[in-house]
Design an enzyme around this catalytic site. Structure first.
Site, PDB file in Angstrom:
ATOM      1  N   ASP A  26     -49.502  34.129  -4.955  1.00  0.00           N
ATOM      2  CA  ASP A  26     -48.392  34.988  -5.382  1.00  0.00           C
ATOM      3  C   ASP A  26     -48.564  35.097  -6.903  1.00  0.00           C
ATOM      4  OD1 ASP A  26     -45.704  36.196  -4.225  1.00  0.00           O
ATOM      5  OD2 ASP A  26     -45.157  35.316  -6.124  1.00  0.00           O
ATOM      6  N   LYS A  58     -42.106  30.157   1.390  1.00  0.00           N
ATOM      7  CA  LYS A  58     -42.529  30.414   0.016  1.00  0.00           C
ATOM      8  C   LYS A  58     -42.569  29.083  -0.715  1.00  0.00           C
ATOM      9  CE  LYS A  58     -43.701  34.034  -2.357  1.00  0.00           C
ATOM     10  NZ  LYS A  58     -44.215  35.326  -1.851  1.00  0.00           N
ATOM     11  N   VAL A  69     -52.050  42.640  -7.749  1.00  0.00           N
ATOM     12  CA  VAL A  69     -51.360  43.661  -6.964  1.00  0.00           C
ATOM     13  C   VAL A  69     -51.448  45.021  -7.677  1.00  0.00           C
ATOM     14  CG1 VAL A  69     -49.104  44.367  -6.081  1.00  0.00           C
ATOM     15  CG2 VAL A  69     -49.857  41.996  -5.828  1.00  0.00           C
ATOM     16  N   GLY A 122     -51.802  42.651 -12.835  1.00  0.00           N
ATOM     17  CA  GLY A 122     -52.402  41.566 -12.052  1.00  0.00           C
ATOM     18  C   GLY A 122     -53.065  42.082 -10.786  1.00  0.00           C
TER      19      GLY A 122
HETATM   20  O1  2IT Z   1     -45.222  38.066  -1.233  1.00  0.00           O
HETATM   21  C1  2IT Z   1     -46.172  38.011  -0.436  1.00  0.00           C
HETATM   22  O2  2IT Z   1     -46.147  38.587   0.655  1.00  0.00           O
HETATM   23  C2  2IT Z   1     -47.333  37.224  -0.837  1.00  0.00           C
HETATM   24  N1  2IT Z   1     -47.333  36.672  -1.930  1.00  0.00           N
HETATM   25  C3  2IT Z   1     -48.486  37.046   0.103  1.00  0.00           C
HETATM   26  C4  2IT Z   1     -48.215  35.931   1.047  1.00  0.00           C
HETATM   27  C5  2IT Z   1     -49.360  35.579   1.946  1.00  0.00           C
HETATM   28  O3  2IT Z   1     -49.178  34.624   2.716  1.00  0.00           O
HETATM   29  O4  2IT Z   1     -50.412  36.207   1.913  1.00  0.00           O
END
Ligand code: 2IT
Length: 446
Positions: A164, A124, A240, A238
């Protein structure tokens, strides 16, 4: 392994890193019993090694705003675990980003990625840069400055960032533009969530929300229930939240709430194509408020200062941020008759909220299972990039369906209790853990 001993040690080493400690504690509690049946894990100190990131890059990001003022932010990339594949995980731009937040996300990502069936390690990254109110030019300059520091530590076979909170297709575009200038590498597989003209995968923008609803469908089917006609409350507005609202509506549910930091929009008549399209516009405006939705659609009402969980619903879907649904919210939902809650945001519920749902015996599933469709489709994007082809939307969607079905089955396998209740938290944590632990064991002491 004793959870209390490991946690005491981590608290001493990382005081005040509350989100990180919360995420680790949840996993350790879930796996303790199974772990202690495997002396080979104990001997190889798997847990002690797994709870610490492989490495953390911290860097200064300096950029110039539209007024010509020099701004400095902090940037991070946390390469958490590479046991099952190259590091993979999103980048978060949010004013509250700090090492604790990114460590919790990287830790969760490791298990989530293991659940996807695809070979991806966990990572991350992010910055305390606040995108709210920034111009497009400022966003671009910040993304470029961020990549200036990061480029040498990522690559299509080493570490593949994505979006993200605060990072979407636009930011990924600006970051890739700078990456190729600095690295002189033109393999678009170094980032996922790309534009469709340059290596992006169809369905990736929808994948987190769509995958979450596929998971919920399986969870409901297993319990003899259906989403058709259910009232769904969603937090956030957003990418998601949009994907989740779109699929929930398509499956015959009524999305009666979306929310923002300013309050909740009560939307009793549900979504339609125009409303869903407007959610994207709201997000793109960079103002981080949801109130204009109710100004545009008079059948909806804005209630300032309230959360989505104050609206009576059957199914609650946190889609915004960690710990956005607490014990009091869970109690309010239960009192209003909610019978299913699924985290679409990472660690969307506090431990108190999870305990409240589970003690009441309602359906509950954790983010690392429910939202894994996002990173899974990033994995599918990497595959297409590596093969130099692109799949149709139907092909990607069918693979996403299969992956979410597999994740659900893994949760049931490890989470089914004798009394019939399925503890999806335990199931997801054990399934993810077993895969990563086995890989670490086979790779020796490194
Ligand atoms: O929290 C997550 O799984 C994401 N933000 C997506 C991460 C990704 O590499 O697609």
């Amino acid at each position: 392994m004793k959870v209390s001993t490991i946690m005491a040690d981590l608290e001493r080493k990382h005081p005040g890193e509350s989100e990180y400690l919360q995420a680790v504690q949840e996993v350790l509690e879930s796996i303790e019993e199974v772990y202690n049946l495997h002396p080979e894990f104990e001997k190889a100190k798997i847990v002690e090694r797994m709870v610490e990131p492989d490495r953390i890059f911290t860097f200064r990001v300096t950029w110039v705003d539209d007024n010509g003022e020099i701004q400095t932010n902090l940037g991070y990339r946390i390469q958490f675990n590479s046991a099952i594949g190259p590091y993979k995980g999103g980048i978060r731009f949010h004013k509250a980003v700090n090492p604790s937040m990114l460590k919790f996300l990287g830790f969760e990502q490791t298990f989530k990625n293991a659940l996807t069936t695809l070979p991806m390690g966990g990572a991350k990254g992010g910055s305390d840069f606040d995108p709210v109110g920034k111009s497009d030019a400022e966003i671009m300059r910040f993304c470029q400055a961020f990549m200036w520091e990061l480029w040498n530590n990522i690559g299509p076979d080493t570490d593949v960032p994505a979006g993200d909170v605060g990072v979407g297709g636009r930011e990924i575009g600006y970051m890739y533009g700078m990456y190729k200038k600095l690295a002189r590498q033109y393999n678009t597989g170094v980032l996922t969530g790309k534009g469709m003209t340059w290596g992006g995968s169809l369905i990736r923008p929808e994948a987190t929300g769509f995958g979450a609803l596929y998971f919920v469908e399986h969870m409901l089917a297993k319990a003899g229930k259906s989403i058709k006609g259910a009232k769904v409350a969603i937090s956030g507005f957003g990418n998601v939240a949009w994907g989740a609202a779109t699929k929930a509506t398509e499956l015959g549910a009524t999305v009666i709430a979306i929310s923002g930091p300013d309050g909740v929009v009560y939307n009793p008549e549900g979504m339609n194509a125009e409303k869903l399209a407007y959610m994207l516009e709201l997000r793109a405006s960079n103002r981080n408020i949801v109130a204009p939705f109710a100004e545009k659609f008079p059948d909806a009402t804005f209630i300032p200062g309230k959360k989505a969980w104050s609206i009576k619903c059957d199914i609650a879907l946190p889609c915004a941020f960690q710990n956005e649904l607490n014990g009091d919210d869970a109690a309010e939902l239960l009192a209003n008759g909610t019978w299913c809650a699924a985290e679409v945001s990472n660690m969307g519920c506090t431990p108190e909220a999870i305990a409240t749902f589970q003690n009441a015996g309602i359906l509950f599933a954790p983010g690392k299972a429910v939202n894994a469709g996002g990173v899974a489709t990033s994995g599918l994007e990497m595959t297409q990039n590596a093969m130099h082809i692109s799949w149709s939307a139907a092909e990607v969607d069918s693979k996403l369906h299969y992956i979410m079905e597999s994740i659900h089955a893994a949760c049931v396998k490890y989470g089914a209790q004798e009394d019939g209740y399925i503890n999806y938290v335990k199931g997801a944590n054990i399934a993810g853990f077993m895969k990563v632990a086995q890989a670490m064991l086979e790779q020796g002491i490194v």
